[in-house]
Enzyme design. Structure first.
Site, PDB file in Angstrom:
ATOM      1  N   ILE A  84     -37.852  35.191  35.154  1.00  0.00           N
ATOM      2  CA  ILE A  84     -37.746  36.543  34.601  1.00  0.00           C
ATOM      3  C   ILE A  84     -36.799  36.499  33.419  1.00  0.00           C
ATOM      4  CG2 ILE A  84     -37.313  38.979  35.114  1.00  0.00           C
ATOM      5  CD1 ILE A  84     -37.320  38.390  37.999  1.00  0.00           C
ATOM      6  N   LYS A 121     -32.245  41.869  42.503  1.00  0.00           N
ATOM      7  CA  LYS A 121     -32.438  40.469  42.135  1.00  0.00           C
ATOM      8  C   LYS A 121     -31.649  39.624  43.127  1.00  0.00           C
ATOM      9  CE  LYS A 121     -32.883  37.263  38.353  1.00  0.00           C
ATOM     10  NZ  LYS A 121     -32.318  36.076  39.011  1.00  0.00           N
ATOM     11  N   LYS A 295     -39.768  46.145  37.100  1.00  0.00           N
ATOM     12  CA  LYS A 295     -41.145  45.682  36.900  1.00  0.00           C
ATOM     13  C   LYS A 295     -41.996  46.888  36.548  1.00  0.00           C
ATOM     14  CE  LYS A 295     -40.540  42.030  40.329  1.00  0.00           C
ATOM     15  NZ  LYS A 295     -40.824  41.547  41.691  1.00  0.00           N
ATOM     16  N   CYS A 424      12.639  29.405  53.424  1.00  0.00           N
ATOM     17  CA  CYS A 424      12.159  30.523  52.622  1.00  0.00           C
ATOM     18  C   CYS A 424      12.690  30.426  51.192  1.00  0.00           C
ATOM     19  CB  CYS A 424      12.613  31.829  53.262  1.00  0.00           C
ATOM     20  SG  CYS A 424      12.283  33.264  52.232  1.00  0.00           S
ATOM     21  N   CYS A 442       8.934  33.593  57.444  1.00  0.00           N
ATOM     22  CA  CYS A 442      10.365  33.436  57.193  1.00  0.00           C
ATOM     23  C   CYS A 442      11.106  34.087  58.351  1.00  0.00           C
ATOM     24  CB  CYS A 442      10.723  34.112  55.875  1.00  0.00           C
ATOM     25  SG  CYS A 442      12.477  34.508  55.733  1.00  0.00           S
ATOM     26  N   CYS A 448      16.425  38.703  54.504  1.00  0.00           N
ATOM     27  CA  CYS A 448      15.574  38.155  53.437  1.00  0.00           C
ATOM     28  C   CYS A 448      15.261  39.256  52.443  1.00  0.00           C
ATOM     29  CB  CYS A 448      14.288  37.581  54.015  1.00  0.00           C
ATOM     30  SG  CYS A 448      13.138  37.017  52.731  1.00  0.00           S
TER      31      CYS A 448
HETATM   32  S1  IVH Z   1     -40.251  38.381  40.468  1.00  0.00           S
HETATM   33  C1  IVH Z   1     -41.993  38.333  37.584  1.00  0.00           C
HETATM   34  N1  IVH Z   1     -38.501  39.738  41.831  1.00  0.00           N
HETATM   35  O1  IVH Z   1     -35.345  35.483  39.975  1.00  0.00           O
HETATM   36  C2  IVH Z   1     -41.505  36.968  37.722  1.00  0.00           C
HETATM   37  N2  IVH Z   1     -37.938  37.536  41.160  1.00  0.00           N
HETATM   38  O2  IVH Z   1     -35.281  34.330  37.167  1.00  0.00           O
HETATM   39  C3  IVH Z   1     -41.522  36.482  39.118  1.00  0.00           C
HETATM   40  N3  IVH Z   1     -35.716  36.790  41.899  1.00  0.00           N
HETATM   41  O3  IVH Z   1     -36.960  32.516  40.491  1.00  0.00           O
HETATM   42  C4  IVH Z   1     -40.295  36.737  39.891  1.00  0.00           C
HETATM   43  N4  IVH Z   1     -35.191  38.634  42.962  1.00  0.00           N
HETATM   44  O4  IVH Z   1     -36.201  33.614  42.511  1.00  0.00           O
HETATM   45  C5  IVH Z   1     -38.774  38.582  41.215  1.00  0.00           C
HETATM   46  N5  IVH Z   1     -37.031  41.046  43.084  1.00  0.00           N
HETATM   47  C6  IVH Z   1     -37.314  39.898  42.469  1.00  0.00           C
HETATM   48  C7  IVH Z   1     -36.411  38.814  42.450  1.00  0.00           C
HETATM   49  C8  IVH Z   1     -36.752  37.647  41.765  1.00  0.00           C
HETATM   50  C9  IVH Z   1     -34.797  37.425  42.649  1.00  0.00           C
HETATM   51  C10 IVH Z   1     -35.540  35.458  41.357  1.00  0.00           C
HETATM   52  C11 IVH Z   1     -36.688  34.548  41.609  1.00  0.00           C
HETATM   53  C12 IVH Z   1     -36.964  33.880  40.315  1.00  0.00           C
HETATM   54  C13 IVH Z   1     -35.814  34.274  39.467  1.00  0.00           C
HETATM   55  C14 IVH Z   1     -36.292  34.458  38.069  1.00  0.00           C
END
Ligand code: IVH
Length: 689
Positions: A84, A121, A295, A424, A442, A448
């Site tokens: 990504i 993520k 997305k 100490c 201590c 102290c």
């Molecule tokens: S979608 C659209 N969704 O990020 C491309 N990836 O840098 C396909 N990752 O290797 C990936 N959370 O391991 C997608 N909610 C998520 C994600 C995710 C983590 C990771 C994935 C990929 C990396 C890409």
């Protein structure tokens, strides 16, 4: 610059990146934090973008990640596993920037809003799970995106991953997602690994990646790995749904775990809201995330947007500031706390991490320093997550300074292992070991200055006696001038005596005396907290005050009586009993009373305030859909109930939300009533949930 020089720079960057890749992917021993790796990678990317003639086919920028280990069989992905793109703007502008790009590429009119799915993520390892006729036949890592490794045996050890999908699953389904580890599971695993003398896991991400890339599946089996699905690869016999949201719902319906923290967002503002909300929750989310992913929701629009070499045009990762960074240890100081405990503290070369500049990090105790083998001069990885105090995660051993020369001492570390002093550093009293040596204290008590200082600052603090104007500087001066030795001495201070202190005018002296005067009238809860009894924090002090009503009853309580109170266990009870058996503590209390410190008292031990929830103990776990944890707590307390941190036989109700963990399991074990948010609200209205 000449082309030759640029070529040299690019080659050097590539060698460095490859070396880190090997350390990370093949040896499971990262040599630099992720942020530093990302910076190197970006530098190379930018250089190659500016001078395309420098790009070589084997440059790490031309593939997606690490390479397959020779020992695992290679798996060619039917549909490449993409990466990504990272949105570089980490503030809320990131969402706006991404949305603007999508709208431009789709040539949309201003009035049309794009719908997105915002997800977390996850910071783990991406895998592909191939299900044929509903049965898991193969699991593979992403590898370089085209070819991964067959890690089926390891993935099959993860209980989250179904070996068979539900009946309605299509004949061919490749589910893609992330193997990860919860932070609390990692801590528990490391505690056990320590007692077994095994290698500790540096962080959840390496824990996840390292376990899956072990040839022996018995290693993965022992690790607390989990899985979330977030997409699909190849499919057959299935009409894909219209949106990413429906796709995730379908995966969940087939029996795959899907994270519930995701939202359909219209326009960039709703994306930015999600980014902000998750950023605030980040520390409370039980697993590591390094950002959120946006997305485009419609799969038809995704198709129209298409791909670049490494990544789709329809998704972006919007990151948060890195929680880990690398820096050097300048010195290891020893601090003495209010109770005399010696805490080693690393003085760091200042480093920007978790959104702030950090120059100190706690090393907790001597055992911890030994275990991590942290030494002066070391390069270390520092972590600061949320508002948690920064800590040293691990030493980069390769960077440890060694002695030069060719004598006997060559190649021996320049600095010896760390040791706490025997006396100490503040008062030279001897240091004693407690609790199997993990706590060094201590023995100087109130002779102290560090302990006196801590006791005074604690006594005067806002949540204790709330004496305005008593901060570090004034306390240091008072101690140095010999004006106070214990907190009770504060009440004997006079304005003329204070004026003799440096930089203390008549007006400030009077203000200070007034603030001290005012603090004489207090509450029992504040007074108990101010005494600084070991293991008695603000909320325990409040419980004690509510339960006993007066100081004499608390003073006379034995351990058994104390342990009757919810949330008070044997350790806290013992600390309280110990405190009230020390004559110097009793003398100090008598002095407070003599100088007129007072509070309202109530006769006899009484149960909680009268209310709908009187005498009822609640435990909150997981994330509730609407109420913040503090709000729920406030509502329960306002109704006379009590919120406890752990489930026990004394618990009446467990209120469970999303991602509820072990507390929910424990509640089930003990057959304790379980409520969701709606149930709690019903109970508050006096209805039966
Ligand atoms: S979608 C659209 N969704 O990020 C491309 N990836 O840098 C396909 N990752 O290797 C990936 N959370 O391991 C997608 N909610 C998520 C994600 C995710 C983590 C990771 C994935 C990929 C990396 C890409």
């Amino acid at each position: 610059m000449t082309t030759l020089l640029l070529q040299k720079i690019a080659a050097q960057l590539r060698r460095e990146i490859e070396a880190h890749n090997r350390a990370y992917y093949e040896l499971d021993a990262p040599t630099i934090p992720d942020s530093a790796y990302d910076a190197l990678f970006r530098e190379l990317q930018e250089l190659e973008a500016a001078y395309p003639e420098l790009v070589t086919p084997d440059s790490p920028t031309q593939r997606v990640g690490g390479r397959p280990l020779a020992q695992f069989s290679p798996v060619t992905h039917a549909v490449p596993m993409l990466s990504i793109q990272t949105e570089t703007k980490t503030d809320s502008n990131g969402a706006e920037h991404f949305d603007a790009r999508i709208r431009r590429e789709l040539e949309l009119a201003d009035a049309v809003e794009v719908e997105y799915l915002a997800e977390l993520k996850f910071d783990g390892l991406a895998v592909n799970l191939c299900y044929v006729d509903g049965v898991l036949t193969q699991g593979a890592t992403r590898g370089d995106g085209v070819t991964g490794e067959d890690v089926t045996q390891n993935l099959k050890t993860i209980r989250d991953i179904p070996l068979r999908l539900t009946e309605n699953a299509p004949p061919l389904l490749e589910a893609r997602g992330e193997v990860y580890m919860r932070r609390d599971d990692l801590v528990r695993y490391n505690e056990q690994a320590l007692t077994r003398g095994e290698k500790l896991l540096v962080n959840p991400r390496n824990g996840a990646a390292g376990s899956i890339r072990q040839l022996d599946p018995n290693i993965a089996r022992k690790r607390p790995l989990k899985f979330f699905a977030y997409g699909v690869g190849a499919t057959d016999g299935w009409n894909l749904p219209a949106t990413q949201k429906e796709l995730l719902d379908a995966l969940a319906a087939f029996g795959l775990p899907v994270c519930s923290r995701q939202t359909v967002a219209r326009g960039w503002r709703e994306l930015a809201d999600f980014h902000e909300r998750i950023g605030k929750e980040r520390a409370r989310i039980p697993f590591d995330i390094d950002g959120v992913v946006y997305k485009v929701n419609s799969l038809a629009l995704q198709e129209r947007l298409g791909f670049r070499t490494r990544e789709p045009r329809w998704a972006v990762a919007h990151k948060y500031p890195a929680e880990e960074a690398e820096t050097k240890i300048l010195a290891i100081d020893v601090q003495i706390g209010r109770t005399g405990a010696l805490t080693p503290v690393a003085k760091l070369h200042p480093v920007f991490v978790g959104g702030v500049t950090v120059s100190n990090a706690t090393l907790h105790n001597e055992e911890e320093v030994r275990r991590k083998d942290v030494r002066v001069g070391d390069t270390v990885i520092v972590r600061r997550a949320g508002d948690v105090i920064p800590e040293v995660v691990a030493v980069v051993l390769d960077a440890r300074p060694m002695r030069a020369g060719d004598d006997l001492f060559a190649n021996v570390p320049l600095h010896p292992p760390f040791q706490l002093p025997e006396t100490c550093p503040q008062c030279e009293s001897s240091v004693v070991r407690e609790e199997e040596g993990t706590i060094a204290r201590c023995s100087g008590g109130l002779i102290c200055p560090a302990q006196t200082r801590g006791a005074l600052l604690h006594f005067a603090s806002r949540r204790a006696m709330d004496i305005e104007g008593i901060g570090d500087k004034v306390v240091d001066q008072l101690i140095k001038a010999g004006l106070v030795k214990t907190p009770a001495d504060l009440y004997a201070l006079t304005a003329p005596a204070l004026v003799s202190l440096e930089r203390m005018g008549e007006k400030s002296a009077e203000n200070l005396i007034y603030a001290i005067e005012k603090s004489r009238k207090t509450t029992l809860a504040r007074f108990i907290f101010a005494l600084g009894i070991r293991n008695v924090g603000e909320s325990t002090a409040r419980d004690l005050a509510r339960y006993f009503g007066n100081l004499a009853a608390l003073q006379n309580a034995d351990a058994a009586a104390l342990e009757n109170i919810p949330d008070i266990g044997s350790i806290v009870a013992e600390s309280i009993v110990d405190f009230f058996t020390e004559t110097h503590n009793l003398d100090e209390i008598a002095r407070f009373i003599k100088v007129g410190v007072h509070w309202e008292e109530r006769e006899g031990a009484v149960s909680a305030t009268v209310g709908l929830f009187s005498g009822k103990v609640f435990v909150l776990t997981g994330t509730l859909p609407n109420l913040k944890r503090e709000d729920a707590k406030e509502l329960i307390e306002a109704a006379g109930g009590k919120v406890s941190g752990s489930v026990s036989k004394k618990t009446n109700y467990v209120v469970a939300g999303e991602e509820a963990g072990s507390k929910l399991d424990r509640a089930r074990e003990l057959s304790i009533a379980i409520l969701d948010e709606a149930g709690l609200l019903q109970l508050l209205r006096g209805e039966n949930p």
